[in-house]
Motif scaffolding. Structure first.
Motif, PDB file in Angstrom:
ATOM      1  N   GLN A  54       4.826 -13.658   1.860  1.00 12.16           N
ATOM      2  CA  GLN A  54       5.781 -12.709   2.435  1.00 12.16           C
ATOM      3  C   GLN A  54       5.992 -11.475   1.559  1.00 12.16           C
ATOM      4  O   GLN A  54       5.894 -10.343   2.045  1.00 12.16           O
ATOM      5  N   VAL A  55       6.270 -11.703   0.280  1.00  8.43           N
ATOM      6  CA  VAL A  55       6.647 -10.579  -0.577  1.00  8.43           C
ATOM      7  C   VAL A  55       5.477  -9.633  -0.811  1.00  8.43           C
ATOM      8  O   VAL A  55       5.593  -8.422  -0.601  1.00  8.43           O
ATOM      9  N   ARG A  56       4.323 -10.164  -1.242  1.00  6.60           N
ATOM     10  CA  ARG A  56       3.196  -9.283  -1.551  1.00  6.60           C
ATOM     11  C   ARG A  56       2.742  -8.477  -0.341  1.00  6.60           C
ATOM     12  O   ARG A  56       2.577  -7.248  -0.446  1.00  6.60           O
ATOM     13  N   PRO A  57       2.530  -9.115   0.851  1.00  2.35           N
ATOM     14  CA  PRO A  57       2.124  -8.310   2.010  1.00  2.35           C
ATOM     15  C   PRO A  57       3.153  -7.237   2.384  1.00  2.35           C
ATOM     16  O   PRO A  57       2.777  -6.103   2.720  1.00  2.35           O
ATOM     17  N   ALA A  58       4.445  -7.565   2.320  1.00  2.00           N
ATOM     18  CA  ALA A  58       5.474  -6.594   2.681  1.00  2.00           C
ATOM     19  C   ALA A  58       5.488  -5.430   1.692  1.00  2.00           C
ATOM     20  O   ALA A  58       5.621  -4.259   2.092  1.00  2.00           O
ATOM     21  N   LEU A  59       5.366  -5.729   0.400  1.00  2.00           N
ATOM     22  CA  LEU A  59       5.345  -4.669  -0.610  1.00  2.00           C
ATOM     23  C   LEU A  59       4.117  -3.778  -0.447  1.00  2.00           C
ATOM     24  O   LEU A  59       4.200  -2.551  -0.588  1.00  2.00           O
TER      25      LEU A  59
END
Length: 327
Positions: free
Chosen positions: A175-180
Motif C-alpha cells: 500500500q505505502v510504496r505504490p501510493a508514494l
C-alpha cells in the motif's frame, strides 16, 4: 565474599526479607532479591523501566504537539503504563503489580492492532474490530488470571506482536510504496520531498533495527534464565557496581523499550497513507537517536539549528549574518 573489583558497595546477604514483605508474584527473575537495599527488591530491573516512562512521555508529548491520530495517544498511554507497572512489579514483587505490567503489554499491543487494521475501514467495521479486540483482551485477561500460566501470557503477547509487525511489513510494500510512487510522479522533479523508495527503505531500516535490538534483548533474558546460577556467581565475584552489567532481564527492559520504534513506525505509515509526506517527516538522524514524526517546518528548523543558522521571517541567516546584495 571477596570481589575482584569493587567500589565499596557490597551485596547484602541473599535471602533477606525486604520492606515489601512476602513475595506474591508467580515469576521471579535472576536478579537476586533485596541484595542491594532493603526497600527495592530488584534494583536493576526496577530502574531500567525509566526508559519506558521517558519514551512514553516523549510519545505522548509528540502526539499532542503534532496532532497525531488519537489511537497513538492511547497506545503511548498504554506503553507508559507498562513501564510504571513493571517498575512497581520489580520493586515490590507483588502479584497485582505483575498483572498491571503483563496485561498492559497485551492491551497496548491490541491498540496497535486496532491502529493497523482499522485504517481506511468504515465506521461499522472499525467498531466491530474494536469489540473483537476488547473481547480478545478479556479472554486473555480471564484465562491468565485463572491459570497464572506465564507461558500463555508470553505466547499471547508474542503472537499479537508478530501480527502487528508482519502486517505492517506487508502494508508498506503493498500500500505505502505504490501510493508514494504514484504521488511522486505528480510532483516536480526537483521536489524537496524524498522519493517513495527512500521513504519506504528508511521504514525497512527502522523495523529491522527494532527487530534486531528486540531479539537481542530476548536473547539476553534467556541467557539470564538458562545460566542464572553461573551469572549470579560471576556477579558476586565482580561486585558492585560493575556486576549490574550482567543483569540480563534489565537488558531486556532496555532493549524492548524499542517497542517505541514500532508505535512511531505505525505513526509514519499512517501519515504516508494519508498522503501527508509533504507535511510531515520521519526525523531519525541515527540509530542512536529515537525516531519521531514531526512537521516539515519543525524538521527544517531542527536542521537549521544544527547547521548554525537562524530563521527569521522566512529568511535564513548563515552563521548569524544576513547576506547582503552588493549595491
Amino acid at each position: 565474599m571477596d570481589t575482584l573489583f569493587s567500589l565499596g558497595i557490597p551485596y547484602r546477604e541473599p535471602g533477606l526479607e525486604g520492606w515489601w514483605g512476602e513475595k506474591t508474584v508467580t515469576l521471579n527473575f535472576c536478579e537476586e532479591d533485596y541484595v542491594m537495599n532493603h526497600y527495592v527488591a530488584e534494583v536493576c530491573n526496577t530502574l531500567t523501566n525509566a526508559l519506558f516512562i521517558w519514551l512514553g512521555y516523549k510519545g505522548l508529548r509528540d502526539c499532542f504537539k503534532y496532532s497525531h491520530p488519537w489511537i497513538f495517544l492511547v497506545a503511548f498511554m498504554g506503553y507508559s503504563v507498562v513501564g510504571m507497572g513493571s517498575t512497581f512489579f520489580h520493586a515490590t514483587l507483588k502479584y497485582p503489580m505483575q498483572l498491571v505490567d503483563e496485561l498492559s503489554m497485551i492491551y497496548t499491543t491490541c491498540f496497535m492492532c486496532y491502529a493497523t487494521f482499522s485504517y481506511g475501514r468504515t465506521k461499522s467495521v472499525s467498531v466491530m474490530l474494536g469489540v473483537a479486540l476488547v473481547g480478545l483482551s478479556y479472554y486473555i485477561t480471564e484465562r491468565y488470571y485463572r491459570t497464572k500460566d506465564p507461558q500463555f501470557h508470553q505466547d499471547a503477547y508474542g503472537i499479537l506482536t508478530a501480527i502487528v509487525v508482519f502486517s505492517n511489513m506487508y502494508i508498506i510494500e503493498r500500500q505505502v510504496r505504490p501510493a508514494l510512487r504514484e504521488r511522486q510522479q505528480k510532483r516536480a522533479p526537483n521536489s524537496a520531498i524524498p522519493s517513495a523508495d527512500a521513504i519506504v527503505n528508511e521504514m525497512w531500516v527502522m523495523v529491522i533495527t527494532g527487530l534486531t535490538i528486540f531479539l537481542g534483548g530476548f536473547l539476553a533474558w534467556n541467557l539470564d534464565n538458562i545460566y542464572c546460577q553461573t551469572i549470579t556467581r560471576w556477579r558476586r565475584q565482580i561486585g558492585l557496581p560493575f556486576a549490574m552489567l550482567l543483569e540480563g532481564h534489565a537488558w531486556w527492559h532496555l532493549m524492548t523499550g524499542i517497542a517505541y520504534y514500532y508505535i512511531m513506525w505505525r505513526v509514519w505509515i499512517h501519515r504516508c497513507l494519508d498522503a501527508d509526506e509533504d507535511k510531515y517527516q520521519l526525523r531519525w538522524p541515527s540509530i542512536w537517536r529515537m525516531p519521531e514524526v514531526v512537521t516539515i517546518q519543525e524538521a527544517q528548523n531542527g536542521t537549521a539549528a544544527q547547521n548554525g543558522t537562524k530563521t527569521q521571517n522566512g529568511k535564513t541567516a548563515q552563521n548569524g549574518t544576513a547576506s547582503k546584495k552588493h549595491q
